[in-house]
Design a protein around this motif. Sequence first.
Motif, PDB file in Angstrom:
ATOM      1  N   GLY A   2       0.801  -1.264   0.011  1.00  0.00           N
ATOM      2  CA  GLY A   2      -0.005   0.079  -0.041  1.00  0.00           C
ATOM      3  C   GLY A   2       0.942   1.177   0.066  1.00  0.00           C
ATOM      4  O   GLY A   2       2.109   1.184   0.022  1.00  0.00           O
ATOM      5  N   PHE A   3       0.177   2.281   0.073  1.00  0.00           N
ATOM      6  CA  PHE A   3       0.921   3.656   0.159  1.00  0.00           C
ATOM      7  C   PHE A   3       1.357   3.956   1.486  1.00  0.00           C
ATOM      8  O   PHE A   3       0.724   3.821   2.343  1.00  0.00           O
ATOM      9  CB  PHE A   3       0.015   4.880  -0.373  1.00  0.00           C
ATOM     10  CG  PHE A   3      -0.393   4.767  -1.857  1.00  0.00           C
ATOM     11  CD1 PHE A   3       0.532   4.895  -2.848  1.00  0.00           C
ATOM     12  CD2 PHE A   3      -1.771   4.524  -2.177  1.00  0.00           C
ATOM     13  CE1 PHE A   3       0.257   4.863  -4.247  1.00  0.00           C
ATOM     14  CE2 PHE A   3      -1.886   4.307  -3.556  1.00  0.00           C
ATOM     15  CZ  PHE A   3      -1.159   4.400  -4.356  1.00  0.00           C
ATOM     16  N   ASN A   4       2.895   4.184   1.629  1.00  0.00           N
ATOM     17  CA  ASN A   4       3.219   4.416   2.921  1.00  0.00           C
ATOM     18  C   ASN A   4       2.916   5.766   3.447  1.00  0.00           C
ATOM     19  O   ASN A   4       2.713   6.006   4.542  1.00  0.00           O
ATOM     20  CB  ASN A   4       5.015   4.512   2.588  1.00  0.00           C
ATOM     21  CG  ASN A   4       5.480   2.895   2.362  1.00  0.00           C
ATOM     22  OD1 ASN A   4       4.659   1.988   2.775  1.00  0.00           O
ATOM     23  ND2 ASN A   4       6.423   2.995   1.815  1.00  0.00           N
ATOM     24  N   SER A   5       2.861   6.555   2.517  1.00  0.00           N
ATOM     25  CA  SER A   5       2.196   8.072   2.637  1.00  0.00           C
ATOM     26  C   SER A   5       1.654   8.554   1.524  1.00  0.00           C
ATOM     27  O   SER A   5       1.701   8.126   0.341  1.00  0.00           O
ATOM     28  CB  SER A   5       3.360   8.887   3.181  1.00  0.00           C
ATOM     29  OG  SER A   5       4.171   9.121   2.067  1.00  0.00           O
ATOM     30  N   PRO A   6       0.876   9.401   1.972  1.00  0.00           N
ATOM     31  CA  PRO A   6      -0.063  10.280   0.567  1.00  0.00           C
ATOM     32  C   PRO A   6       0.982  10.753  -0.285  1.00  0.00           C
ATOM     33  O   PRO A   6       0.578  10.768  -1.483  1.00  0.00           O
ATOM     34  CB  PRO A   6      -0.836  11.296   1.081  1.00  0.00           C
ATOM     35  CG  PRO A   6      -0.977  10.873   2.653  1.00  0.00           C
ATOM     36  CD  PRO A   6       0.353  10.192   3.135  1.00  0.00           C
ATOM     37  N   SER A   7       2.171  11.119  -0.027  1.00  0.00           N
ATOM     38  CA  SER A   7       2.814  11.662  -1.140  1.00  0.00           C
ATOM     39  C   SER A   7       3.593  10.436  -1.929  1.00  0.00           C
ATOM     40  O   SER A   7       4.196  10.774  -2.934  1.00  0.00           O
ATOM     41  CB  SER A   7       4.116  12.229  -0.290  1.00  0.00           C
ATOM     42  OG  SER A   7       4.899  11.395   0.531  1.00  0.00           O
ATOM     43  N   PHE A  67      -3.913   5.197 -14.135  1.00  0.00           N
ATOM     44  CA  PHE A  67      -4.044   4.319 -12.984  1.00  0.00           C
ATOM     45  C   PHE A  67      -2.842   3.363 -12.794  1.00  0.00           C
ATOM     46  O   PHE A  67      -2.148   3.224 -11.702  1.00  0.00           O
ATOM     47  CB  PHE A  67      -5.015   3.496 -12.946  1.00  0.00           C
ATOM     48  CG  PHE A  67      -6.336   4.352 -12.537  1.00  0.00           C
ATOM     49  CD1 PHE A  67      -6.544   4.855 -11.192  1.00  0.00           C
ATOM     50  CD2 PHE A  67      -7.621   4.356 -13.289  1.00  0.00           C
ATOM     51  CE1 PHE A  67      -7.561   5.432 -10.892  1.00  0.00           C
ATOM     52  CE2 PHE A  67      -8.669   4.921 -12.941  1.00  0.00           C
ATOM     53  CZ  PHE A  67      -8.715   5.720 -11.778  1.00  0.00           C
ATOM     54  N   ILE A  68      -1.976   2.979 -13.795  1.00  0.00           N
ATOM     55  CA  ILE A  68      -0.947   2.190 -13.742  1.00  0.00           C
ATOM     56  C   ILE A  68       0.286   3.040 -13.082  1.00  0.00           C
ATOM     57  O   ILE A  68       1.023   2.746 -12.136  1.00  0.00           O
ATOM     58  CB  ILE A  68      -0.605   1.408 -14.987  1.00  0.00           C
ATOM     59  CG1 ILE A  68      -1.324   0.315 -15.298  1.00  0.00           C
ATOM     60  CG2 ILE A  68       0.999   0.757 -14.895  1.00  0.00           C
ATOM     61  CD1 ILE A  68      -1.182  -0.321 -16.699  1.00  0.00           C
ATOM     62  N   TRP A  75       3.025  -0.524  -5.969  1.00  0.00           N
ATOM     63  CA  TRP A  75       2.937  -1.944  -6.280  1.00  0.00           C
ATOM     64  C   TRP A  75       3.928  -2.280  -7.077  1.00  0.00           C
ATOM     65  O   TRP A  75       4.246  -3.614  -7.512  1.00  0.00           O
ATOM     66  CB  TRP A  75       1.535  -2.308  -6.610  1.00  0.00           C
ATOM     67  CG  TRP A  75       0.570  -2.186  -5.778  1.00  0.00           C
ATOM     68  CD1 TRP A  75       0.508  -2.375  -4.375  1.00  0.00           C
ATOM     69  CD2 TRP A  75      -0.826  -1.565  -5.879  1.00  0.00           C
ATOM     70  NE1 TRP A  75      -0.556  -2.000  -3.927  1.00  0.00           N
ATOM     71  CE2 TRP A  75      -1.836  -1.854  -4.988  1.00  0.00           C
ATOM     72  CE3 TRP A  75      -1.561  -1.446  -7.253  1.00  0.00           C
ATOM     73  CZ2 TRP A  75      -2.937  -1.421  -4.642  1.00  0.00           C
ATOM     74  CZ3 TRP A  75      -2.994  -1.003  -7.232  1.00  0.00           C
ATOM     75  CH2 TRP A  75      -3.544  -1.075  -5.944  1.00  0.00           C
ATOM     76  N   GLY A  76       4.684  -1.522  -7.778  1.00  0.00           N
ATOM     77  CA  GLY A  76       5.736  -1.820  -8.883  1.00  0.00           C
ATOM     78  C   GLY A  76       5.278  -2.414 -10.046  1.00  0.00           C
ATOM     79  O   GLY A  76       4.172  -2.200 -10.661  1.00  0.00           O
ATOM     80  N   PHE A  77       5.969  -3.529 -10.228  1.00  0.00           N
ATOM     81  CA  PHE A  77       5.768  -4.431 -11.481  1.00  0.00           C
ATOM     82  C   PHE A  77       4.028  -5.106 -11.282  1.00  0.00           C
ATOM     83  O   PHE A  77       3.871  -5.624 -12.430  1.00  0.00           O
ATOM     84  CB  PHE A  77       6.523  -5.522 -11.644  1.00  0.00           C
ATOM     85  CG  PHE A  77       8.058  -4.814 -12.014  1.00  0.00           C
ATOM     86  CD1 PHE A  77       7.991  -4.284 -13.706  1.00  0.00           C
ATOM     87  CD2 PHE A  77       9.017  -4.646 -11.348  1.00  0.00           C
ATOM     88  CE1 PHE A  77       9.042  -3.771 -14.027  1.00  0.00           C
ATOM     89  CE2 PHE A  77      10.297  -4.024 -11.927  1.00  0.00           C
ATOM     90  CZ  PHE A  77      10.195  -3.733 -13.279  1.00  0.00           C
ATOM     91  N   LEU A  78       3.732  -5.104 -10.284  1.00  0.00           N
ATOM     92  CA  LEU A  78       2.243  -5.781 -10.019  1.00  0.00           C
ATOM     93  C   LEU A  78       1.227  -4.774 -10.331  1.00  0.00           C
ATOM     94  O   LEU A  78       0.128  -5.150 -10.494  1.00  0.00           O
ATOM     95  CB  LEU A  78       1.971  -6.176  -8.712  1.00  0.00           C
ATOM     96  CG  LEU A  78       2.948  -7.425  -8.192  1.00  0.00           C
ATOM     97  CD1 LEU A  78       2.670  -7.587  -6.700  1.00  0.00           C
ATOM     98  CD2 LEU A  78       2.626  -8.780  -8.892  1.00  0.00           C
TER      99      LEU A  78
END
Length: 101
Positions: A2-7, A67-68, A75-78
């Motif tokens: 997930g996102f670690n922070s909104p930035s 969106f990618i 998520w990187g390559f996923l």
Amino acid sequence: WGFNSPSNANRWALNVAVVSLAVVFGIFVYLAVWLPFIARVSVPWEIYCPNMIPAATGASAVSFVSFIITFWPAWGFLSPLFVSVITIGAIFSTAFIPWPC
């Protein structure tokens, strides 16, 4: 996962994705609700406004790629896999709309 922070998210790409998705939904509402029920257009929409499907296809492609790009930091390559699964789920969810036969 997930996102670690909104930035961490790419906000510009997210804004582009949301706007292009709104364009797709707007075209859908125009073709499925406005023309047949409010404007009472009797001509098929393929003839009445033939450029709507190419416009919706282009907007959905822009939304998919945006969106990618948005989810790549998390998520990187996923990201393409996750966005593809969510997109296919959204497309097939229209099968649950009770259309009059």
